[in-house]
Design an enzyme around this catalytic site. Structure first.
Site, short mmCIF file in Angstrom:
data_model
loop_
_atom_site.label_atom_id
_atom_site.label_comp_id
_atom_site.label_asym_id
_atom_site.label_seq_id
_atom_site.Cartn_x
_atom_site.Cartn_y
_atom_site.Cartn_z
N HIS A 136 28.38 57.36 -37.06
CA HIS A 136 28.49 55.99 -36.55
C HIS A 136 27.59 55.06 -37.35
O HIS A 136 26.53 55.46 -37.84
CB HIS A 136 28.18 55.92 -35.04
CG HIS A 136 26.78 56.30 -34.65
ND1 HIS A 136 25.74 55.40 -34.64
CD2 HIS A 136 26.26 57.49 -34.25
CE1 HIS A 136 24.63 56.02 -34.24
NE2 HIS A 136 24.91 57.28 -34.00
N HIS A 143 15.72 56.17 -32.33
CA HIS A 143 15.60 55.14 -31.29
C HIS A 143 14.19 54.59 -31.18
O HIS A 143 13.95 53.70 -30.36
CB HIS A 143 16.05 55.65 -29.91
CG HIS A 143 17.49 56.02 -29.84
ND1 HIS A 143 18.15 56.19 -28.63
CD2 HIS A 143 18.41 56.27 -30.80
CE1 HIS A 143 19.41 56.54 -28.87
NE2 HIS A 143 19.58 56.59 -30.19
N GLU A 161 28.55 53.68 -30.84
CA GLU A 161 28.00 54.89 -30.23
C GLU A 161 26.71 54.60 -29.47
O GLU A 161 26.47 55.16 -28.39
CB GLU A 161 27.76 55.95 -31.31
CG GLU A 161 27.44 57.34 -30.76
CD GLU A 161 25.99 57.55 -30.39
OE1 GLU A 161 25.71 58.46 -29.58
OE2 GLU A 161 25.12 56.81 -30.91
N GLU A 162 25.88 53.72 -30.02
CA GLU A 162 24.61 53.42 -29.36
C GLU A 162 24.79 52.60 -28.09
O GLU A 162 23.83 52.40 -27.35
CB GLU A 162 23.67 52.69 -30.33
CG GLU A 162 23.31 53.47 -31.59
CD GLU A 162 22.48 54.72 -31.34
OE1 GLU A 162 22.27 55.06 -30.16
OE2 GLU A 162 22.05 55.35 -32.31
N ASP A 198 19.59 57.83 -37.86
CA ASP A 198 20.57 57.74 -36.77
C ASP A 198 21.36 56.45 -36.87
O ASP A 198 20.92 55.43 -36.36
CB ASP A 198 19.83 57.83 -35.44
CG ASP A 198 20.73 57.80 -34.24
OD1 ASP A 198 21.93 58.09 -34.39
OD2 ASP A 198 20.25 57.47 -33.13
N ASP A 205 26.64 51.86 -36.17
CA ASP A 205 25.82 50.97 -35.36
C ASP A 205 24.46 51.60 -35.10
O ASP A 205 24.30 52.83 -35.20
CB ASP A 205 26.52 50.62 -34.05
CG ASP A 205 26.72 51.84 -33.15
OD1 ASP A 205 27.17 52.89 -33.66
OD2 ASP A 205 26.41 51.76 -31.94
#
Length: 451
Positions: free
Chosen positions: A96, A425, A160-161, A129, A98
């Site tokens: 992903h 994150h 996805e996030e 990520d 995003d």
């Protein structure tokens, strides 16, 4: 860990991967510079720009066709195809583009969207990520000079996030274009930079917003305080009911499982997590079980006045975001019902309570048995020089269960380019560049083994 007796990677493939890595690094840095935070409406155009950049890279890597797709209201996803040679299977490569919000640009050692290499790690939001996952796939396709030994569908999602809210609609609308025999999901992590992993379980997610109300309006705390309470105090008491004195989740009805996986060293865990001296670990059981096979509850945010500028008033309303990670075997709807029932029982003083679902995702578990997984373990072990291990992951990737339901005949392989120091994150997210090169080599070997 001592090196395993796995065979050396094929020299021609190693040379091909080494040749494409510098360009892949350059393109990864370019993607990191795009603040593709789809969850923030202010960055919607940046997310579209990132999708355009990925599509351009796919075309340059020899894709026969490239599309940017989106379900109604959803983020842009890139779908590209490399046709299968006669008799070869088709592999879907997922990542992903995003990323998470930064958590505060001023807290980062270097600006979050300006990639910076320090001590062999590339720092920046999305460096691990999951833009590293995007570039792992593209680097492999470049290593094969755009002619992979299997059919390839590259699927790079854009939300996805945010919990992949429109993925179900996207899969339903484009199921034929995404159908594959094997699905490789590059969105997990390895236990160490030199130890590869096949992820066989992930926890689910249930996020709810809780709002409590005590008064029609704010009133003076001196004139009314005492007999009249304030909503923030009531909310604090309610949130405290979610754990017992040991930090164990105290919500009845949530699934708790066990794991036979080796335990994590406590000192290593404390260091990787950044726990302060003297802070106790929460819950019971092994650290591995607590991370992967038991529920965990955290309060992600509270709407409350800041200390600076706070007034002497009783707050009429207060709300919080409660996030629950769900053990494998737990159905998210049942978990939301259990959490709601617990809050209704625990709310103090007759306070009015509203609980609403914010986001959810199902847990996932698989048996990594069969020739596809044997080949994956062999490729990973050879590229890393250490035997691949099976691990559970405490995080949630809701779309994996969605893929498994949509394509029940496909083998799902969950790998990744993170490690415990990647800080996904978090502040100062980073990618270990040596591990990135090993991941590219492993995926290239795996595709060759399937072809």
């Amino acid at each position: 860990m001592a090196p395993s007796t796995t065979p050396e990677p094929p020299e021609d493939l190693r040379r091909a991967v080494d040749a494409v890595l510098p360009g892949a690094r350059t393109d990864l840095e370019a993607l990191v510079r795009i603040p593709s935070i789809w969850a923030d409406p202010a960055h919607a155009e940046d997310t579209r720009r990132c999708a355009d950049a990925v599509a351009t890279l796919a075309r340059a890597a020899g894709a026969a066709d490239v599309q940017i797709l989106a379900a109604e209201g959803g983020a842009p996803a890139v779908v590209a195809h490399w046709p299968a040679p006669a008799g070869a299977p088709t592999v879907l490569l997922y990542a992903h583009h995003d990323v998470q919000p930064t958590g505060g640009d001023d807290l980062w050692t270097s600006p979050p969207f300006e990639p910076d290499e320090r001590d062999g790690r590339l720092h920046g939001r999305g460096a691990a990520d999951d833009k590293a996952g995007v570039m792992t796939h593209l680097a492999v396709l470049r290593a094969f000079e755009g002619r992979p030994p299997v059919g390839v569908t590259l699927f790079v999602e854009g939300e996805e996030e945010s919990g992949s809210p429109t993925l179900s609609a996207l899969l339903a609308e484009h199921q034929d274009a995404l159908a594959a025999d094997v699905i490789v999901i590059a969105d997990a992590a390895n236990p160490a930079v030199d130890v590869p992993a096949v992820t066989t379980s992930l926890r689910g997610l249930a996020n709810v917003v809780v709002e409590v109300a005590m008064l029609e309006r704010a009133v003076h705390s001196g004139m009314w305080g005492g007999p009249a309470g304030d909503a923030l105090t009531a909310l604090c008491r309610l949130l405290a009911s979610l754990h017992d004195d040991k930090g164990e989740v105290a919500v009845p009805g949530l699934v708790t499982a066990s794991s036979e996986a080796p335990d994590t060293d406590e000192d290593t865990f404390r260091g990787d997590a950044g726990l302060l001296d003297g802070v106790e670990l929460l819950g019971t059981g092994t650290i591995t079980e607590r991370l992967t096979h038991r529920p965990a509850i955290a309060v992600l945010g509270i709407d409350a006045p800041a200390v600076d500028g706070a007034a002497n008033i009783l707050l009429p309303r207060a709300r919080a975001m409660i996030s629950t990670r769900l053990a494998p075997g737990q159905e998210s709807g049942a978990a939301v019902a259990a959490i709601t029932e617990h809050l209704q029982r625990a709310v103090p003083w007759g306070v009015h309570l509203d609980v609403s679902l914010h986001a959810s995702g199902e847990p996932f578990a698989l048996d990594a048995v069969g020739p596809v997984y044997d080949r994956a373990r062999g490729a990973l072990s050879s590229a890393f020089g250490n035997a691949a291990v099976e691990v559970g992951m405490g995080g949630t990737v809701p779309f994996i269960a969605e893929f498994a339901r949509t394509f029940p005949g496909a083998s799902v392989l969950v790998t990744g380019v993170g490690d415990p120091a990647s800080r996904w994150h978090g502040i100062d997210e980073s990618l270990h560049l040596g591990m990135f090169s090993r991941c590219v080599l492993a995926e290239a070997m795996f595709l060759r083994s399937l072809g």
